[in-house]
Design a protein around this motif. Structure first.
Motif, short mmCIF file in Angstrom:
data_model
loop_
_atom_site.label_atom_id
_atom_site.label_comp_id
_atom_site.label_asym_id
_atom_site.label_seq_id
_atom_site.Cartn_x
_atom_site.Cartn_y
_atom_site.Cartn_z
N HIS A 291 0.85 -1.18 0.00
CA HIS A 291 0.00 0.00 0.00
C HIS A 291 0.89 1.23 0.00
CE1 HIS A 291 -3.41 -2.61 1.18
NE2 HIS A 291 -4.07 -1.67 0.54
N VAL A 292 0.58 2.16 -0.87
CA VAL A 292 1.33 3.41 -0.97
C VAL A 292 0.68 4.39 -0.02
CG1 VAL A 292 2.01 5.24 -2.54
CG2 VAL A 292 1.67 2.94 -3.41
N ASP A 293 1.44 4.95 0.91
CA ASP A 293 0.78 5.85 1.86
C ASP A 293 1.11 7.32 1.65
OD1 ASP A 293 3.30 6.10 2.79
OD2 ASP A 293 2.93 5.18 4.74
N TRP B 42 10.10 3.18 -7.22
CA TRP B 42 10.02 4.60 -6.86
C TRP B 42 8.81 5.17 -7.56
CZ3 TRP B 42 14.50 2.04 -6.94
CH2 TRP B 42 15.50 2.38 -6.01
N TYR B 43 8.13 6.08 -6.88
CA TYR B 43 7.00 6.73 -7.55
C TYR B 43 6.88 8.16 -7.08
CZ TYR B 43 5.51 3.94 -3.56
OH TYR B 43 5.48 3.28 -2.36
N ASN B 44 6.18 8.94 -7.87
CA ASN B 44 5.92 10.32 -7.48
C ASN B 44 4.82 10.34 -6.43
OD1 ASN B 44 7.76 11.48 -9.16
ND2 ASN B 44 6.31 11.83 -10.82
N LYS B 45 4.99 11.20 -5.45
CA LYS B 45 3.92 11.36 -4.46
C LYS B 45 2.80 12.12 -5.13
CE LYS B 45 7.08 11.48 -0.63
NZ LYS B 45 7.55 12.19 0.54
N MET B 46 1.62 11.59 -5.05
CA MET B 46 0.47 12.27 -5.61
C MET B 46 -0.39 12.71 -4.43
SD MET B 46 1.00 10.97 -8.89
CE MET B 46 -0.51 10.79 -9.76
N ASN B 47 -1.43 13.42 -4.73
CA ASN B 47 -2.30 13.88 -3.66
C ASN B 47 -3.38 12.81 -3.43
OD1 ASN B 47 -3.81 15.29 -1.89
ND2 ASN B 47 -4.60 16.75 -3.36
N TRP B 48 -2.97 11.71 -2.76
CA TRP B 48 -3.91 10.61 -2.58
C TRP B 48 -4.84 10.85 -1.41
CZ3 TRP B 48 1.31 8.25 -3.00
CH2 TRP B 48 1.56 7.77 -4.30
N ARG B 49 -6.09 10.59 -1.62
CA ARG B 49 -7.03 10.59 -0.49
C ARG B 49 -7.17 9.17 0.03
NH1 ARG B 49 -8.46 13.90 -4.16
NH2 ARG B 49 -8.85 16.09 -3.68
N GLY C 166 -6.30 4.27 -6.63
CA GLY C 166 -5.70 5.57 -6.92
C GLY C 166 -4.67 5.44 -8.01
N ARG C 167 -4.38 6.53 -8.69
CA ARG C 167 -3.40 6.52 -9.77
C ARG C 167 -1.99 6.56 -9.19
NH1 ARG C 167 -1.30 10.79 -13.12
NH2 ARG C 167 -2.32 12.32 -11.82
N VAL C 168 -1.08 5.78 -9.75
CA VAL C 168 0.30 5.79 -9.29
C VAL C 168 1.22 6.06 -10.47
CG1 VAL C 168 2.16 4.41 -8.27
CG2 VAL C 168 -0.18 4.16 -7.42
N GLN C 169 2.13 6.99 -10.28
CA GLN C 169 3.10 7.32 -11.32
C GLN C 169 4.46 6.78 -10.92
OE1 GLN C 169 3.51 11.49 -12.05
NE2 GLN C 169 4.37 11.15 -14.07
N PHE C 170 4.89 5.74 -11.60
CA PHE C 170 6.20 5.14 -11.32
C PHE C 170 7.29 5.97 -11.98
CE2 PHE C 170 3.28 1.69 -10.79
CZ PHE C 170 3.84 0.89 -9.81
N THR C 171 8.44 6.08 -11.30
CA THR C 171 9.55 6.81 -11.90
C THR C 171 10.75 5.90 -12.15
OG1 THR C 171 10.31 7.47 -9.71
CG2 THR C 171 8.88 9.00 -10.87
N ARG C 172 10.82 4.79 -11.41
CA ARG C 172 12.00 3.94 -11.52
C ARG C 172 11.70 2.60 -10.87
NH1 ARG C 172 17.27 5.33 -8.13
NH2 ARG C 172 18.76 4.00 -9.20
N VAL C 173 12.20 1.53 -11.46
CA VAL C 173 12.02 0.21 -10.88
C VAL C 173 13.35 -0.54 -10.98
CG1 VAL C 173 10.89 -2.04 -11.15
CG2 VAL C 173 9.56 0.06 -11.44
N ILE C 174 13.79 -1.15 -9.87
CA ILE C 174 15.00 -1.97 -9.90
C ILE C 174 14.63 -3.36 -9.42
CG2 ILE C 174 17.31 -2.35 -8.98
CD1 ILE C 174 17.72 0.60 -8.85
N VAL C 175 14.96 -4.36 -10.23
CA VAL C 175 14.71 -5.75 -9.86
C VAL C 175 16.03 -6.33 -9.34
CG1 VAL C 175 14.00 -8.01 -10.70
CG2 VAL C 175 12.93 -5.94 -11.62
N HIS C 176 15.97 -6.90 -8.13
CA HIS C 176 17.14 -7.55 -7.55
C HIS C 176 16.96 -9.06 -7.70
CE1 HIS C 176 18.62 -3.84 -5.57
NE2 HIS C 176 17.35 -3.55 -5.53
N PHE C 177 17.94 -9.70 -8.33
CA PHE C 177 17.85 -11.14 -8.55
C PHE C 177 18.63 -11.88 -7.47
CE2 PHE C 177 17.33 -9.12 -12.68
CZ PHE C 177 16.14 -9.70 -13.09
N ARG C 178 18.28 -13.15 -7.26
CA ARG C 178 18.94 -13.93 -6.21
C ARG C 178 20.40 -14.20 -6.50
NH1 ARG C 178 15.56 -14.95 -2.40
NH2 ARG C 178 13.42 -14.78 -3.08
N ASN C 179 20.80 -14.11 -7.76
CA ASN C 179 22.21 -14.37 -8.07
C ASN C 179 23.07 -13.13 -7.82
OD1 ASN C 179 21.62 -12.69 -10.17
ND2 ASN C 179 22.00 -14.17 -11.78
N GLY C 180 22.49 -12.09 -7.22
CA GLY C 180 23.26 -10.91 -6.87
C GLY C 180 23.25 -9.82 -7.92
#
Length: 112
Positions: free
Chosen positions: A17-19, A94-101, A45-59
């Motif tokens: 949950h994005v707070d 990572w996401y932009n903070k929006m004005n979530w109710r 609610g709408r979410v605007q992603f800015t960046r995603v990093i996937v970490h794999f088990r092989n490091g």
């Protein structure tokens, strides 16, 4: 949800949950399957992603170019993971903070 990828199917990996207080979050994934793509689904609610990093088990890690605005009830496209299928340890978002109710829920799915 079987669709556009012959043979593959989506597996639910976790949710957050994005707070609005933090602008990044992390979904830990239990060991097991290897995935070739991921997908985000958003509710509440709408979410605007800015960046995603996937970490794999092989490091290794892979920064994905996910700059996408997902409306409530919407989903991202299928986001391919480069290379062969790998076991994912966690997905950092990572996401932009929006004005979530409300507190939007981000669900993460993996394509087998």
């Amino acid at each position: 949800d079987h669709g556009d990828h012959g043979g593959g199917h989506w597996v639910f990996l976790g949710d957050r949950h994005v707070d609005g207080k933090a602008d990044r979050d992390n979904i830990e994934i239990k060991p097991g399957d290897k995935f070739r793509a991921i997908q985000f689904r958003v509710d509440g609610g709408r979410v605007q992603f800015t960046r995603v990093i996937v970490h794999f088990r092989n490091g290794t890690r892979e920064e994905l170019d996910v700059r996408t605005n997902i409306p409530s009830g919407g989903r991202s496209g299928s986001i391919d993971l480069p290379g062969q299928r790998r076991s994912i340890q966690s997905v950092e978002m990572w996401y932009n903070k929006m004005n979530w109710r409300t507190r939007p829920r981000i669900e993460l799915y993996g394509m087998l």
